[in-house]
Design a protein around this motif. Structure first.
Motif, PDB file in Angstrom:
ATOM      1  N   LEU A  75     -28.152  21.482  -4.267  1.00  0.00           N
ATOM      2  CA  LEU A  75     -28.420  22.309  -5.311  1.00  0.00           C
ATOM      3  C   LEU A  75     -27.142  23.497  -5.584  1.00  0.00           C
ATOM      4  N   LYS A  76     -26.609  23.934  -4.374  1.00  0.00           N
ATOM      5  CA  LYS A  76     -25.896  24.954  -4.563  1.00  0.00           C
ATOM      6  C   LYS A  76     -24.383  24.689  -5.147  1.00  0.00           C
ATOM      7  N   THR A  77     -23.843  23.575  -4.345  1.00  0.00           N
ATOM      8  CA  THR A  77     -22.671  23.076  -4.903  1.00  0.00           C
ATOM      9  C   THR A  77     -22.682  22.001  -5.965  1.00  0.00           C
ATOM     10  N   GLY A  78     -23.895  21.120  -6.222  1.00  0.00           N
ATOM     11  CA  GLY A  78     -24.095  20.330  -7.237  1.00  0.00           C
ATOM     12  C   GLY A  78     -23.273  18.771  -6.596  1.00  0.00           C
ATOM     13  N   GLY A  97     -21.774  22.772   5.728  1.00  0.00           N
ATOM     14  CA  GLY A  97     -22.495  23.146   7.014  1.00  0.00           C
ATOM     15  C   GLY A  97     -23.871  23.484   7.139  1.00  0.00           C
ATOM     16  N   GLU A  98     -24.469  23.605   5.808  1.00  0.00           N
ATOM     17  CA  GLU A  98     -25.951  23.831   5.730  1.00  0.00           C
ATOM     18  C   GLU A  98     -26.761  22.584   5.796  1.00  0.00           C
ATOM     19  N   LEU A  99     -27.933  22.981   6.382  1.00  0.00           N
ATOM     20  CA  LEU A  99     -29.015  21.622   6.470  1.00  0.00           C
ATOM     21  C   LEU A  99     -29.553  21.433   5.043  1.00  0.00           C
ATOM     22  N   ARG A 100     -29.561  20.077   4.557  1.00  0.00           N
ATOM     23  CA  ARG A 100     -30.196  19.628   3.312  1.00  0.00           C
ATOM     24  C   ARG A 100     -31.018  18.302   3.600  1.00  0.00           C
ATOM     25  N   ARG A 101     -31.542  17.938   2.597  1.00  0.00           N
ATOM     26  CA  ARG A 101     -32.618  16.703   3.065  1.00  0.00           C
ATOM     27  C   ARG A 101     -31.398  15.507   2.648  1.00  0.00           C
ATOM     28  N   PRO A 102     -31.381  14.207   3.463  1.00  0.00           N
ATOM     29  CA  PRO A 102     -30.683  13.106   3.244  1.00  0.00           C
ATOM     30  C   PRO A 102     -31.092  12.227   1.726  1.00  0.00           C
ATOM     31  N   HIS A 103     -30.141  12.091   1.378  1.00  0.00           N
ATOM     32  CA  HIS A 103     -30.298  11.197   0.054  1.00  0.00           C
ATOM     33  C   HIS A 103     -30.693  12.321  -1.182  1.00  0.00           C
ATOM     34  N   HIS A 104     -30.420  13.778  -1.165  1.00  0.00           N
ATOM     35  CA  HIS A 104     -30.712  14.561  -2.014  1.00  0.00           C
ATOM     36  C   HIS A 104     -29.596  15.499  -2.464  1.00  0.00           C
ATOM     37  N   ILE A 105     -29.537  15.801  -3.596  1.00  0.00           N
ATOM     38  CA  ILE A 105     -28.462  16.534  -4.183  1.00  0.00           C
ATOM     39  C   ILE A 105     -28.240  17.893  -3.476  1.00  0.00           C
ATOM     40  N   LYS A 155     -19.361  13.465  -4.406  1.00  0.00           N
ATOM     41  CA  LYS A 155     -18.841  13.502  -5.947  1.00  0.00           C
ATOM     42  C   LYS A 155     -19.709  14.687  -6.674  1.00  0.00           C
ATOM     43  N   GLN A 156     -18.979  15.301  -7.621  1.00  0.00           N
ATOM     44  CA  GLN A 156     -19.707  16.356  -8.405  1.00  0.00           C
ATOM     45  C   GLN A 156     -20.620  15.806  -9.323  1.00  0.00           C
ATOM     46  N   VAL A 157     -21.840  16.129  -9.325  1.00  0.00           N
ATOM     47  CA  VAL A 157     -22.764  15.734 -10.063  1.00  0.00           C
ATOM     48  C   VAL A 157     -23.588  16.450 -11.015  1.00  0.00           C
ATOM     49  N   LEU A 158     -23.612  17.669 -10.431  1.00  0.00           N
ATOM     50  CA  LEU A 158     -24.319  19.058 -11.298  1.00  0.00           C
ATOM     51  C   LEU A 158     -23.289  19.810 -11.580  1.00  0.00           C
ATOM     52  N   GLU A 159     -23.328  20.908 -12.226  1.00  0.00           N
ATOM     53  CA  GLU A 159     -22.757  22.179 -12.279  1.00  0.00           C
ATOM     54  C   GLU A 159     -23.358  22.935 -11.162  1.00  0.00           C
TER      55      GLU A 159
END
Length: 60
Positions: free
Chosen positions: A44-47, A34-42, A52-56
């Motif tokens: 970083l808090k959840t990865g 429910g947080e705001l993030r940039r579109p088409h970006h990973i 899909k899980q991309v980063l730890e």
């Protein structure tokens, strides 16, 4: 050499420059957190990216 035939009026100059402004950055609401993030970006808090899980996950 190219030379203008007529003087460009301040009105016409302003109309041309009206599109030179910077756009505000766009944000989308994350489906999971429910947080705001940039579109088409990973996220970083959840990865996660596109469900899909991309980063730890980043630890605080």
């Amino acid at each position: 050499m190219a030379v203008p035939k007529r003087k460009t009026t301040p009105s016409k100059r302003g109309m041309r420059r009206s599109h030179h402004k910077l756009a505000n950055p766009s944000y989308v609401e994350d489906k999971d957190s429910g947080e705001l993030r940039r579109p088409h970006h990973i996220d970083l808090k959840t990865g996660m990216y596109r469900g899909k899980q991309v980063l730890e996950p980043k630890e605080d």
